[in-house]
Design a protein around this motif. Structure first.
Motif, mmCIF file in Angstrom:
data_model
loop_
_atom_site.group_PDB
_atom_site.id
_atom_site.type_symbol
_atom_site.label_atom_id
_atom_site.label_comp_id
_atom_site.label_asym_id
_atom_site.label_seq_id
_atom_site.Cartn_x
_atom_site.Cartn_y
_atom_site.Cartn_z
ATOM 1 N N UNK A 1 0.840 -1.192 0.000
ATOM 2 C CA UNK A 1 0.000 0.000 0.000
ATOM 3 C C UNK A 1 0.874 1.240 0.000
ATOM 4 N N UNK A 2 0.483 2.211 -0.824
ATOM 5 C CA UNK A 2 1.161 3.499 -0.855
ATOM 6 C C UNK A 2 0.588 4.339 0.285
ATOM 7 N N UNK A 3 1.422 4.708 1.229
ATOM 8 C CA UNK A 3 0.954 5.389 2.437
ATOM 9 C C UNK A 3 0.784 6.891 2.251
ATOM 10 N N UNK A 4 1.324 7.449 1.155
ATOM 11 C CA UNK A 4 1.198 8.887 0.885
ATOM 12 C C UNK A 4 0.547 9.117 -0.483
ATOM 13 N N UNK A 5 -0.635 8.538 -0.726
ATOM 14 C CA UNK A 5 -1.196 8.533 -2.078
ATOM 15 C C UNK A 5 -1.433 9.914 -2.676
ATOM 16 N N UNK A 6 -1.727 10.913 -1.850
ATOM 17 C CA UNK A 6 -2.075 12.240 -2.375
ATOM 18 C C UNK A 6 -0.919 13.233 -2.363
ATOM 19 N N UNK A 7 0.245 12.813 -1.877
ATOM 20 C CA UNK A 7 1.404 13.706 -1.856
ATOM 21 C C UNK A 7 2.007 13.835 -3.256
ATOM 22 N N UNK A 8 2.545 15.005 -3.569
ATOM 23 C CA UNK A 8 3.269 15.205 -4.825
ATOM 24 C C UNK A 8 4.711 14.771 -4.600
ATOM 25 N N UNK B 1 6.773 10.680 -16.407
ATOM 26 C CA UNK B 1 7.786 9.849 -15.771
ATOM 27 C C UNK B 1 9.000 9.674 -16.696
ATOM 28 N N UNK B 2 8.772 9.574 -17.989
ATOM 29 C CA UNK B 2 9.880 9.452 -18.945
ATOM 30 C C UNK B 2 10.697 10.744 -18.984
ATOM 31 N N UNK B 3 10.007 11.879 -18.941
ATOM 32 C CA UNK B 3 10.713 13.167 -18.928
ATOM 33 C C UNK B 3 11.554 13.303 -17.661
ATOM 34 N N UNK B 4 10.976 12.859 -16.535
ATOM 35 C CA UNK B 4 11.726 12.927 -15.268
ATOM 36 C C UNK B 4 12.943 12.021 -15.309
ATOM 37 N N UNK B 5 12.783 10.825 -15.891
ATOM 38 C CA UNK B 5 13.909 9.892 -16.000
ATOM 39 C C UNK B 5 15.012 10.452 -16.898
ATOM 40 N N UNK B 6 14.614 11.331 -17.837
ATOM 41 C CA UNK B 6 15.590 11.937 -18.747
ATOM 42 C C UNK B 6 16.251 13.178 -18.156
ATOM 43 N N UNK B 7 15.830 13.567 -16.930
ATOM 44 C CA UNK B 7 16.488 14.664 -16.254
ATOM 45 C C UNK B 7 15.659 15.904 -16.024
ATOM 46 N N UNK B 8 14.392 15.892 -16.425
ATOM 47 C CA UNK B 8 13.515 17.047 -16.208
ATOM 48 C C UNK B 8 12.919 16.957 -14.798
ATOM 49 N N UNK B 9 13.483 17.679 -13.862
ATOM 50 C CA UNK B 9 13.071 17.579 -12.459
ATOM 51 C C UNK B 9 11.679 18.133 -12.211
ATOM 52 N N UNK B 10 11.185 18.966 -13.115
ATOM 53 C CA UNK B 10 9.864 19.578 -12.908
ATOM 54 C C UNK B 10 8.735 18.789 -13.556
ATOM 55 N N UNK B 11 9.062 17.724 -14.266
ATOM 56 C CA UNK B 11 8.046 16.999 -15.035
ATOM 57 C C UNK B 11 6.962 16.400 -14.149
ATOM 58 N N UNK B 12 7.323 16.045 -12.923
ATOM 59 C CA UNK B 12 6.372 15.368 -12.045
ATOM 60 C C UNK B 12 5.642 16.317 -11.109
ATOM 61 N N UNK B 13 5.767 17.609 -11.315
ATOM 62 C CA UNK B 13 4.983 18.555 -10.525
ATOM 63 C C UNK B 13 3.497 18.305 -10.765
ATOM 64 N N UNK B 14 2.752 18.113 -9.695
ATOM 65 C CA UNK B 14 1.317 17.850 -9.835
ATOM 66 C C UNK B 14 0.955 16.394 -10.022
ATOM 67 N N UNK B 15 1.932 15.489 -10.008
ATOM 68 C CA UNK B 15 1.667 14.055 -10.141
ATOM 69 C C UNK B 15 1.761 13.414 -8.759
ATOM 70 N N UNK B 16 0.667 12.794 -8.315
ATOM 71 C CA UNK B 16 0.620 12.246 -6.960
ATOM 72 C C UNK B 16 1.432 10.966 -6.848
ATOM 73 N N UNK B 17 1.702 10.587 -5.607
ATOM 74 C CA UNK B 17 2.432 9.345 -5.342
ATOM 75 C C UNK B 17 1.659 8.137 -5.856
ATOM 76 N N UNK B 18 0.328 8.163 -5.712
ATOM 77 C CA UNK B 18 -0.480 7.038 -6.198
ATOM 78 C C UNK B 18 -0.375 6.922 -7.713
ATOM 79 N N UNK B 19 -0.429 8.037 -8.406
ATOM 80 C CA UNK B 19 -0.308 8.009 -9.861
ATOM 81 C C UNK B 19 1.066 7.516 -10.282
#
Length: 325
Positions: free
Chosen positions: A133-140, A210-228
């Protein structure tokens, strides 16, 4: 070649149940109700158990696993809302509660189907989903995962079934039946499987980020929750079916029908004739993200459930002519 290990100690399950209730009516029968409750204890409950593949037997084997406790209530209320010469309206509702709990299992956790995350564990509903279980589902943030935890009971604990019947001019009648279920959970295995193939549309945007973040874009996951991030992961190190166990509460319009009673002897010697047009599964409201909140993979034991490559309940229409002579 046999597909089961066999169980020479298999015996019957034995259930002891206490049940009580009452019926009542007032206003000359226009309002009536029926109530019942039960408490059942099953010893030596028969449950299909999965054995380790190393034993060489693929099919599940029935075993007397221990004690299962079940209790519940059922309340039915019927009301004659209106009764006039050319119009009548009847309403009814049935409210059911169910509570299942595994009793003494000798300290063991029974595996019903590991692929479906379906287990029986003492003190929990039987069966239950167990996993991560993801314990912080709504956290960014990246998901924080807790392992080997209870994810929810498989079957609903509350069922409400309303019904309305309207009759006009003694010939035309309308009938509607609905159902609300809550308290159950379902493994959206089709979502999990297709997410891993990068072909689950609800995950497209998240996986692109997630692909953009893996390529080095640190801002790509802004607004994406832990559950997502967990559910739509692009790496097998994070991906897990447990993240796809969801509440499957829903309301469905089970059926809607209209019936017209044709004039007597319209068809030769017939005493009565009626024509009915009915539709089933016309409306559904749910937050469940799979194909259907009632889906159950037929390849899995009926004691467990998962939504996996099966057709959801179809919407159907039926025209019926009924006559008697």
């Amino acid at each position: 070649e046999p597909s089961q290990l066999g169980n020479p100690t298999l015996g019957p399950e034995r259930t002891r149940e206490t049940e009580g209730g009452f019926d009542a009516s007032i206003f000359n029968g226009r309002l009536s109700l029926s109530f019942s409750m039960y408490n059942a204890r099953t010893n030596g409950a028969l449950v299909p158990v999965t054995h380790p593949p190393s034993l060489g037997f693929a099919s599940r084997q029935l075993e007397n696993i221990g004690v299962l406790n079940n209790k519940g209530t059922e309340l039915s209320v019927n009301l004659e809302v209106l009764n006039k010469r050319n119009v009548s309206l009847d309403a009814s509702v049935q409210f059911t509660t169910v509570k299942s709990e595994a009793g003494d299992l000798g300290g063991q956790t029974i595996t019903i189907d590991a692929n479906s995350l379906s287990f029986v564990q003492q003190g929990l509903p039987a069966p239950s989903y167990l996993g991560q279980r993801i314990t912080n589902p709504n956290d960014m943030a990246d998901p924080i995962v807790e392992k080997n935890v209870y994810l929810g009971g498989t079957f609903p604990t509350k069922i409400i079934s309303p019904r309305l019947t309207l009759r006009l001019f003694r010939r035309l009648s309308f009938d509607a039946i609905g159902e609300f279920q809550s308290g159950g959970h379902l493994l959206n295995a089709i979502g999990f499987a297709n997410e891993g193939l990068f072909s689950w549309q609800p995950c497209y945007d998240t996986q692109a980020k997630l692909r953009l973040a893996a390529a080095g874009d640190a801002t790509a996951l802004n607004g994406v929750t832990a559950l997502e991030r967990g559910r739509c992961s692009i790496t097998t190190a994070v991906r897990d079916a447990s993240f796809w166990v969801e509440k499957n509460d829903f309301f469905k319009l089970r059926s809607l029908s209209v019936t017209y009673d044709l004039p007597d002897k319209l068809l030769g010697m017939s005493k009565s004739t009626s024509l009915t047009l009915s539709g089933r599964n016309l409306y559904k409201n749910t937050k469940y993200t799979g194909t259907d909140p009632e889906s159950a993979d037929q390849g899995v034991s009926t004691f467990s459930r998962r939504d996996y490559y099966i057709f959801p309940s179809p919407r159907t229409f039926v025209l019926t002519l009924h006559t008697s002579f």
